[in-house]
Motif scaffolding. Sequence first.
Motif, PDB file in Angstrom:
ATOM      1  N   ALA A 166       0.829  -1.206   0.000  1.00  0.00           N
ATOM      2  CA  ALA A 166       0.000   0.000   0.000  1.00  0.00           C
ATOM      3  C   ALA A 166       0.866   1.259   0.000  1.00  0.00           C
ATOM      4  O   ALA A 166       1.913   1.306   0.647  1.00  0.00           O
ATOM      5  CB  ALA A 166      -0.910  -0.002   1.224  1.00  0.00           C
ATOM      6  N   PHE A 167       0.414   2.269  -0.726  1.00  0.00           N
ATOM      7  CA  PHE A 167       1.061   3.577  -0.730  1.00  0.00           C
ATOM      8  C   PHE A 167      -0.005   4.630  -0.954  1.00  0.00           C
ATOM      9  O   PHE A 167      -1.081   4.352  -1.490  1.00  0.00           O
ATOM     10  CB  PHE A 167       2.168   3.662  -1.787  1.00  0.00           C
ATOM     11  CG  PHE A 167       1.701   3.467  -3.205  1.00  0.00           C
ATOM     12  CD1 PHE A 167       1.498   4.552  -4.047  1.00  0.00           C
ATOM     13  CD2 PHE A 167       1.466   2.185  -3.709  1.00  0.00           C
ATOM     14  CE1 PHE A 167       1.080   4.376  -5.347  1.00  0.00           C
ATOM     15  CE2 PHE A 167       1.035   2.004  -5.020  1.00  0.00           C
ATOM     16  CZ  PHE A 167       0.847   3.096  -5.844  1.00  0.00           C
ATOM     17  N   LEU A 168       0.311   5.838  -0.558  1.00  0.00           N
ATOM     18  CA  LEU A 168      -0.682   6.904  -0.518  1.00  0.00           C
ATOM     19  C   LEU A 168      -0.543   7.833  -1.719  1.00  0.00           C
ATOM     20  O   LEU A 168       0.555   8.273  -2.059  1.00  0.00           O
ATOM     21  CB  LEU A 168      -0.505   7.692   0.776  1.00  0.00           C
ATOM     22  CG  LEU A 168      -1.619   8.639   1.224  1.00  0.00           C
ATOM     23  CD1 LEU A 168      -2.945   7.915   1.361  1.00  0.00           C
ATOM     24  CD2 LEU A 168      -1.231   9.284   2.560  1.00  0.00           C
ATOM     25  N   LEU A 169      -1.664   8.132  -2.369  1.00  0.00           N
ATOM     26  CA  LEU A 169      -1.727   9.092  -3.467  1.00  0.00           C
ATOM     27  C   LEU A 169      -2.750  10.168  -3.127  1.00  0.00           C
ATOM     28  O   LEU A 169      -3.801   9.866  -2.563  1.00  0.00           O
ATOM     29  CB  LEU A 169      -2.139   8.414  -4.775  1.00  0.00           C
ATOM     30  CG  LEU A 169      -1.129   7.532  -5.500  1.00  0.00           C
ATOM     31  CD1 LEU A 169      -1.786   6.876  -6.713  1.00  0.00           C
ATOM     32  CD2 LEU A 169       0.086   8.333  -5.946  1.00  0.00           C
ATOM     33  N   GLY A 170      -2.456  11.411  -3.502  1.00  0.00           N
ATOM     34  CA  GLY A 170      -3.395  12.496  -3.237  1.00  0.00           C
ATOM     35  C   GLY A 170      -4.044  13.066  -4.482  1.00  0.00           C
ATOM     36  O   GLY A 170      -4.835  14.005  -4.407  1.00  0.00           O
ATOM     37  N   HIS A 171      -3.712  12.496  -5.644  1.00  0.00           N
ATOM     38  CA  HIS A 171      -4.236  12.995  -6.917  1.00  0.00           C
ATOM     39  C   HIS A 171      -4.227  11.828  -7.896  1.00  0.00           C
ATOM     40  O   HIS A 171      -3.360  10.956  -7.834  1.00  0.00           O
ATOM     41  CB  HIS A 171      -3.350  14.150  -7.422  1.00  0.00           C
ATOM     42  CG  HIS A 171      -3.728  14.660  -8.778  1.00  0.00           C
ATOM     43  ND1 HIS A 171      -2.797  15.088  -9.686  1.00  0.00           N
ATOM     44  CD2 HIS A 171      -4.944  14.801  -9.374  1.00  0.00           C
ATOM     45  CE1 HIS A 171      -3.418  15.480 -10.788  1.00  0.00           C
ATOM     46  NE2 HIS A 171      -4.719  15.321 -10.616  1.00  0.00           N
ATOM     47  N   ASP A 172      -5.188  11.808  -8.813  1.00  0.00           N
ATOM     48  CA  ASP A 172      -5.337  10.679  -9.728  1.00  0.00           C
ATOM     49  C   ASP A 172      -4.256  10.576 -10.798  1.00  0.00           C
ATOM     50  O   ASP A 172      -4.202   9.586 -11.519  1.00  0.00           O
ATOM     51  CB  ASP A 172      -6.699  10.764 -10.436  1.00  0.00           C
ATOM     52  CG  ASP A 172      -7.850  10.459  -9.489  1.00  0.00           C
ATOM     53  OD1 ASP A 172      -7.603  10.320  -8.280  1.00  0.00           O
ATOM     54  OD2 ASP A 172      -8.993  10.368  -9.959  1.00  0.00           O
ATOM     55  N   ALA A 173      -3.406  11.590 -10.939  1.00  0.00           N
ATOM     56  CA  ALA A 173      -2.447  11.600 -12.048  1.00  0.00           C
ATOM     57  C   ALA A 173      -1.596  10.346 -12.088  1.00  0.00           C
ATOM     58  O   ALA A 173      -1.413   9.739 -13.157  1.00  0.00           O
ATOM     59  CB  ALA A 173      -1.549  12.837 -11.960  1.00  0.00           C
ATOM     60  N   PHE A 174      -1.052   9.919 -10.963  1.00  0.00           N
ATOM     61  CA  PHE A 174      -0.151   8.777 -10.955  1.00  0.00           C
ATOM     62  C   PHE A 174      -0.843   7.455 -10.645  1.00  0.00           C
ATOM     63  O   PHE A 174      -0.178   6.438 -10.467  1.00  0.00           O
ATOM     64  CB  PHE A 174       1.022   9.022  -9.996  1.00  0.00           C
ATOM     65  CG  PHE A 174       2.059   9.938 -10.589  1.00  0.00           C
ATOM     66  CD1 PHE A 174       2.991   9.460 -11.501  1.00  0.00           C
ATOM     67  CD2 PHE A 174       2.074  11.283 -10.269  1.00  0.00           C
ATOM     68  CE1 PHE A 174       3.933  10.300 -12.068  1.00  0.00           C
ATOM     69  CE2 PHE A 174       3.014  12.138 -10.833  1.00  0.00           C
ATOM     70  CZ  PHE A 174       3.950  11.640 -11.738  1.00  0.00           C
ATOM     71  N   LEU A 175      -2.172   7.474 -10.609  1.00  0.00           N
ATOM     72  CA  LEU A 175      -2.903   6.221 -10.430  1.00  0.00           C
ATOM     73  C   LEU A 175      -2.775   5.316 -11.659  1.00  0.00           C
ATOM     74  O   LEU A 175      -2.393   4.149 -11.535  1.00  0.00           O
ATOM     75  CB  LEU A 175      -4.361   6.497 -10.087  1.00  0.00           C
ATOM     76  CG  LEU A 175      -5.198   5.280  -9.705  1.00  0.00           C
ATOM     77  CD1 LEU A 175      -4.623   4.587  -8.477  1.00  0.00           C
ATOM     78  CD2 LEU A 175      -6.653   5.702  -9.440  1.00  0.00           C
TER      79      LEU A 175
END
Length: 275
Positions: A166-175
């Motif tokens: 698991a890792f945290l993303l705050g914006h969909d760009a790097f999803l």
Amino acid sequence: MSVKKALLIIMMLCASAASWAQSVTMVSIKPLAMIHNALLPDRSVEILLPSNKNLHDYALSVGDMRRLKEASVFFWLGDHNEHFLIKLEKRFAKDAQWHALAANSDHIWLDPAKQSQLIEAMAKVLVAQYPNEQMRIEENKKQLIQSLQAWKLRWTMQYLPYQEKAFLLGHDAFLPFSQGLGLKAAVMYRSGHSHGHVHSGAQTLTLIQQRIANNEIRCAIEEPDVSFAQLAGRFPKLKRYTLQPAGGDIALNEKAYMAFLESSAQQLYQCLKAE
């Protein structure tokens, strides 16, 4: 050949050169300039948005409007991504060639499953624009797509041990970027409306904090306008790495696009490895 005919040819060539000199090619974001440089390395291109700005809600300045008006060719992603350009297309497209390259795809330049579609779309326009350059454009396109395929395979293998981490993303760009390379455990927390997304809410934040406290999440990916500083203040073991969805300070040349993707993959890898 008569002197008169020779002078006529010279005048036509001069007129063509003058017309070429006045032609301005512009792209909306830096990654499109990177792809343009890979396909036609010796053709200059201007970039509308600064690389640290958000393409979803960018506010054009007076200077931006003037530069956009002067462009004879403009590459953009399309109204699905760049809403602020929709009205301007109607205003400026009658005097210039506007080319929407990814009308229905989000962050396509970061999506390993769709990057080749973006390259194909730009190459098609460039071939129509510069028919004498068709062979060179096609060859550069082929090499770029092959480089992307090799890059994707290499990093998919590199990420294998971390597929479920698991890792945290705050914006969909790097999803799509992470998912396209085999990573399956991205945890989204959207902290505001700057990217057109609804706030994730307090319940989601509480669950994320619990997972960080339990060492289930040790890695957070930030962007220029996405920060997890407050979480890191509470949980010092949370490692934060900043990725640049619009290319950051990568130098523009024919290898820039691959350098940008490689740098992004390296940063994400370092984050995932964090202990």
